[in-house]
Design an enzyme around this catalytic site. Structure first.
Site, short mmCIF file in Angstrom:
data_model
loop_
_atom_site.label_atom_id
_atom_site.label_comp_id
_atom_site.label_asym_id
_atom_site.label_seq_id
_atom_site.Cartn_x
_atom_site.Cartn_y
_atom_site.Cartn_z
N GLU A 115 68.23 -41.53 39.79
CA GLU A 115 67.72 -42.68 40.60
C GLU A 115 67.68 -42.47 41.98
O GLU A 115 68.00 -41.41 42.44
CB GLU A 115 68.93 -43.83 40.39
CG GLU A 115 70.12 -43.59 40.99
CD GLU A 115 71.34 -44.62 40.58
OE1 GLU A 115 71.03 -45.24 39.35
OE2 GLU A 115 72.37 -44.76 41.20
N LYS A 117 67.84 -42.42 46.07
CA LYS A 117 68.91 -42.39 46.82
C LYS A 117 68.52 -43.37 48.13
O LYS A 117 67.49 -42.90 48.85
CB LYS A 117 69.15 -41.05 47.65
CG LYS A 117 70.40 -40.86 48.54
CD LYS A 117 70.91 -39.60 48.61
CE LYS A 117 72.13 -39.68 49.81
NZ LYS A 117 72.19 -40.70 50.73
N ASP A 119 68.07 -45.17 51.26
CA ASP A 119 68.37 -44.80 52.68
C ASP A 119 68.55 -46.08 53.50
O ASP A 119 68.14 -46.74 54.30
CB ASP A 119 67.21 -44.15 53.53
CG ASP A 119 67.62 -43.35 54.72
OD1 ASP A 119 68.95 -43.33 54.86
OD2 ASP A 119 66.94 -42.91 55.39
N TYR A 226 74.04 -50.10 42.70
CA TYR A 226 73.72 -49.15 41.70
C TYR A 226 75.06 -48.80 41.21
O TYR A 226 75.39 -47.51 40.50
CB TYR A 226 73.30 -47.86 42.23
CG TYR A 226 73.61 -47.66 43.82
CD1 TYR A 226 75.27 -47.16 43.86
CD2 TYR A 226 72.87 -47.71 44.97
CE1 TYR A 226 75.77 -46.93 45.20
CE2 TYR A 226 73.51 -47.38 46.22
CZ TYR A 226 74.80 -47.20 46.33
OH TYR A 226 75.39 -46.84 47.44
N LYS A 314 68.24 -34.17 48.49
CA LYS A 314 67.74 -34.89 49.44
C LYS A 314 66.44 -34.26 49.58
O LYS A 314 66.31 -32.99 49.74
CB LYS A 314 68.54 -34.73 50.96
CG LYS A 314 69.97 -35.33 50.69
CD LYS A 314 69.98 -36.52 51.67
CE LYS A 314 70.40 -36.08 53.01
NZ LYS A 314 70.71 -37.24 53.92
N CYS A 408 46.29 -42.98 87.97
CA CYS A 408 46.26 -43.74 86.92
C CYS A 408 44.93 -43.46 86.14
O CYS A 408 43.89 -43.69 86.69
CB CYS A 408 46.39 -45.23 86.72
SG CYS A 408 45.84 -46.43 85.67
N CYS A 411 42.65 -47.01 86.34
CA CYS A 411 42.31 -47.66 87.65
C CYS A 411 42.16 -46.69 88.70
O CYS A 411 41.50 -46.96 89.92
CB CYS A 411 43.32 -48.96 87.94
SG CYS A 411 44.62 -48.13 88.54
N CYS A 426 51.97 -46.76 86.58
CA CYS A 426 50.73 -47.56 87.36
C CYS A 426 51.14 -48.93 87.96
O CYS A 426 51.57 -49.50 87.06
CB CYS A 426 49.42 -47.81 86.64
SG CYS A 426 48.35 -48.67 87.61
N CYS A 431 45.04 -53.47 87.35
CA CYS A 431 44.55 -52.24 86.73
C CYS A 431 44.16 -52.69 85.13
O CYS A 431 44.63 -53.40 84.38
CB CYS A 431 45.79 -51.30 86.19
SG CYS A 431 45.58 -49.90 85.02
S1 IVH Z 1 76.55 -43.45 44.10
C1 IVH Z 1 80.78 -42.34 43.94
N1 IVH Z 1 73.95 -44.19 43.88
O1 IVH Z 1 74.59 -42.12 49.79
C2 IVH Z 1 79.38 -42.51 44.22
N2 IVH Z 1 74.87 -43.72 46.15
O2 IVH Z 1 75.42 -39.80 50.69
C3 IVH Z 1 79.10 -43.33 45.34
N3 IVH Z 1 73.43 -44.29 48.36
O3 IVH Z 1 77.93 -43.39 50.01
C4 IVH Z 1 77.75 -43.49 45.49
N4 IVH Z 1 71.50 -44.59 47.03
O4 IVH Z 1 75.82 -45.20 50.37
C5 IVH Z 1 75.09 -43.85 44.85
N5 IVH Z 1 71.62 -44.61 44.05
C6 IVH Z 1 72.69 -44.23 44.76
C7 IVH Z 1 72.79 -44.33 46.26
C8 IVH Z 1 73.77 -43.90 46.80
C9 IVH Z 1 72.04 -44.33 48.23
C10 IVH Z 1 74.37 -43.74 49.26
C11 IVH Z 1 75.69 -44.10 49.34
C12 IVH Z 1 76.76 -42.82 49.40
C13 IVH Z 1 75.70 -42.11 49.99
C14 IVH Z 1 76.21 -40.54 49.96
#
Ligand code: IVH
Length: 672
Positions: A115, A117, A119, A226, A314, A408, A411, A426, A431
């Protein structure tokens, strides 16, 4: 007058309707009513609740936005700790991770869920009997900040879960700022001369840390979930079932998930996610691979920091190499000179990049960036593309060192560098480039909203010499406009009408339109409502400016300095002569300082909506909080005051009724 039962029934009905629309809007992205119609429902609900505070409940949709600043963030201990994840940038390590799991489970069928991650900022929300009790950040994993008031402003976070739900559950997820909201926020910050957020995650974190939940509400945060920590009596035994359950409770879950039972399958899913993630509303920085089966998870166990059943892969921030063709120097609204690189167009993160900011001359020197260099540019997500480094191996010797101009480019006047600052400026108020940027801002939709006065028209007006200062637009004639390109009679009269109409815009739009450094739209609204007139704002000292709600010292000083600049003073007088709306004395909300330094709590049923009293207290310099403490000075108590009354007496807080309150402020009760 409807009787209380009828009112309560209507309140319930409204809440159901609003929650339904929230669901359609946020979970299904399929709203069936307009924003206006939605606002009407909310307004009606607010009205009824104001007249009948006895029916206000913590989970009412009206409670999402609270005007009460939190003093500081209380710490909340998580019922089960919030762990982090093992991270990697290497596919080989993901493969190793999956094989290790297979070995450990000795040939059992192993399903992995892949799934996004997200941000954002990790969040835990505790629901008890289906009601949102608190929301906390991850903190150190054991305890985090209590951000309940701020999280309540997130419309996609239900204040009540849908049935059936466990008695208690800590749902875990991520708060984020949608990419589009982030782009708009940075654009308006740029226009207000405020520092930009580097990326949506910083913006979300910064917003969540705001002490004023009203600002958070404006930031339009969102959240995706999640998993869960502590849960009472769940019979769910797989991650997929858990996600389905979370969605059924009314929370948002990841946009897409994949399953795989082999290393190849896992890696393929990670690749596919890398393609589709650009279409998600939130920023993603990787993929999370998790074992689906909860009994297998238990057997795999944990290290001290992270589960052995999950890993984060990542994605590298995307980079590209291209040639830097030339460097332009742009002059901003405040006269700041910014070097911008013109690049040979190159594909990056799904868009063609042809320009990148170089920030300032120091940065160019530090990275030794020369015209003609092959450079590496980077763009992670929504960030403005930047030149990361020069590929020195590809230098031919024909590259040219770039020096920032000492005059500038617009001008031709000498530029200045304030001591200790990297920026060149400037300082010529006339200007042309500065005037263009200032006028674009003034006429912009978010400010005085002059239709037809966009970038192209502004450029023509300034280049023709018709406008050298903002107020000159109010002297424009049909004859002058007729001399510009593509201006027929119709467009001429439309533009003149739009310019004329802008004189009647509310004061806050004018304040914002002036383009004072650090003064954004929100601050402009607050300043206008606090001071009531432009003259009151102009004559305010720094001290008084900082007392206006939410005005920090830097902004206060900037406003003070702006009005003391003689060019700006001349502009203000010219705008006054043209009859712009400078506000009216009666509108001034800072009515007095009678309550300055006092803290108030309001309780019970009063003769008018509670908002009115809160407003009055603020107008006279007081502060409102929601609960009584030793720091409270007064309790304004109406009829049927509840537990706050004995608490106030116990703490020695002075209790005043409506009549005494009126006497204190010198008005007749009932005319507030
Ligand atoms: S699971 C014990 N699922 O990434 C498992 N974390 O780098 C806990 N994060 O602390 C996290 N998307 O804040 C999980 N689909 C996802 C996530 C996710 C973002 C974050 C989360 C975690 C951090 C770790």
């Amino acid at each position: 007058m409807p009787n209380p039962e009828q009112v309560e029934a209507e309140i319930r009905q409204l809440r159901r309707e609003i929650e339904g629309h929230d669901r359609l809007y946020y979970q299904e992205a399929a709203p069936v009513i307009s924003d206006q119609a939605y606002d009407r429902l909310m307004r009606r609900l607010r009205e009824l609740e104001a007249a009948h505070p006895e029916f206000v409940t913590a989970d009412s949709p009206t409670q999402r936005v609270s005007g009460q600043p939190l003093a500081a963030f209380r710490q909340i201990t998580h019922r089960s700790p919030m762990l982090s994840l093992e991270n990697t940038y290497s596919e080989a390590e993901v493969a190793e991770f999956f094989r290790r799991i297979e070995r450990h489970l000795a040939g059992e069928r192993t399903v992995a869920v892949i799934e996004p991650k997200v941000d954002g900022v990790a969040l835990s929300i505790f629901y008890q009997h289906g009601k949102l009790v608190y929301a906390a950040t991850r903190g150190n994993g054991v305890a985090g900040d209590d951000v309940t008031a701020n999280v309540r402003t997130i419309r996609s976070v239900p204040l009540r879960l849908h049935q059936p739900y466990p008695e208690e559950v800590e749902v875990r997820g991520e708060v984020f700022m949608p990419k589009r909201v982030f782009a708009a926020l940075n654009e308006s910050r740029e226009q207000a001369g405020e520092p930009l957020f580097a990326n949506p995650r910083n913006a979300a974190a910064g917003s969540l840390k705001q002490l004023d939940a009203r600002i958070v509400a404006e930031r339009k945060l969102d959240a995706v979930f999640y998993g869960w920590g502590h849960v009472s009596g769940s019979d769910v035994w797989s991650h997929r079932a858990a996600l389905a359950e979370i969605a059924r409770w009314g929370l948002r879950t990841p946009a897409r998930t994949w399953t795989a039972e082999t290393v190849e399958g896992v890696l393929a899913a990670i690749k596919e996610l890398d393609v589709v993630r650009h279409d998600f509303s939130y920023e993603t920085d990787g993929a999370v691979v998790k074992v689906d089966d909860f009994t297998q998870r238990e057997r795999l166990g944990y290290t001290s920091k992270a589960p052995r059943w999950a890993m984060a892969f990542k994605y590298q921030a995307e980079r590209a190499e291209t040639r830097l063709l030339s460097i332009d120097v742009q002059v901003g609204r405040s006269g700041k000179l910014t070097p911008v690189a013109n690049l040979e167009p190159v594909q990056l993160s799904g868009t063609v990049v042809a320009r990148a900011t170089l920030h300032n001359g120091e940065e160019i020197k530090r990275k030794d960036i020369r015209v003609g260099d092959v450079v590496r540019i980077e763009k992670s997500g929504e960030i403005i593309p930047a030149v990361v480094e020069v590929v020195t191996a590809r230098r031919t010797g024909a590259e040219r060192v770039f020096v920032m101009p000492d005059h500038c480019p617009s001008c031709g006047r000498p530029v200045v560098q304030a001591s200790g600052q990297v920026d060149l400026r400037c300082v010529n108020v006339e200007c042309p480039d500065q005037v263009k940027r200032r006028l674009e801002h003034f006429a912009h939709k978010g400010a005085l909203d002059v239709e037809g006065l966009g970038e192209a028209m502004v450029a023509q007006l300034v280049d023709a010499g018709f406008v050298r200062r903002l107020d000159h637009i109010y002297d424009l004639t049909a004859e002058q406009l007729g001399r510009l390109e593509r201006m027929g009679n119709k467009s001429i009269s439309n533009l003149l009408n739009a310019i004329e109409a802008s004189k009647k815009q509310p004061l806050w739009r004018l304040v914002f339109g002036l383009g004072i450094l650090h003064v954004g739209a929100t601050a402009s609204r607050e300043l206008a409502s606090y001071f009531g007139t432009l003259d009151a704002l102009r004559s305010a000292g720094v001290e008084e400016l900082t007392r206006a709600h939410n005005t920090g010292y830097v902004m206060a000083q900037s406003i003070y300095d702006w009005f003391r600049n003689p060019d700006n003073a001349a502009l203000i007088e010219a705008l006054r002569r043209h009859g712009l709306n400078f506000g009216h004395k009666g509108e001034a909300q800072a009515l007095s300082n009678k309550l300055a330094g006092t803290t108030w709590v309001i309780t019970g049923t009063l003769s008018r909506p509670r908002d009115d009293f809160e407003e009055l207290i603020r107008q006279h310099g007081g502060r409102i909080t929601s609960s009584i403490s030793k720091k409270t000075n007064y309790l304004l108590a109406g009829d049927e005051a509840g537990s706050k009354l004995p608490k106030a007496r116990q703490l020695g807080v002075q209790v005043v009724g409506e009549k005494e309150f009126a006497a204190l402020l010198d008005y007749t009760a009932g005319t507030a």
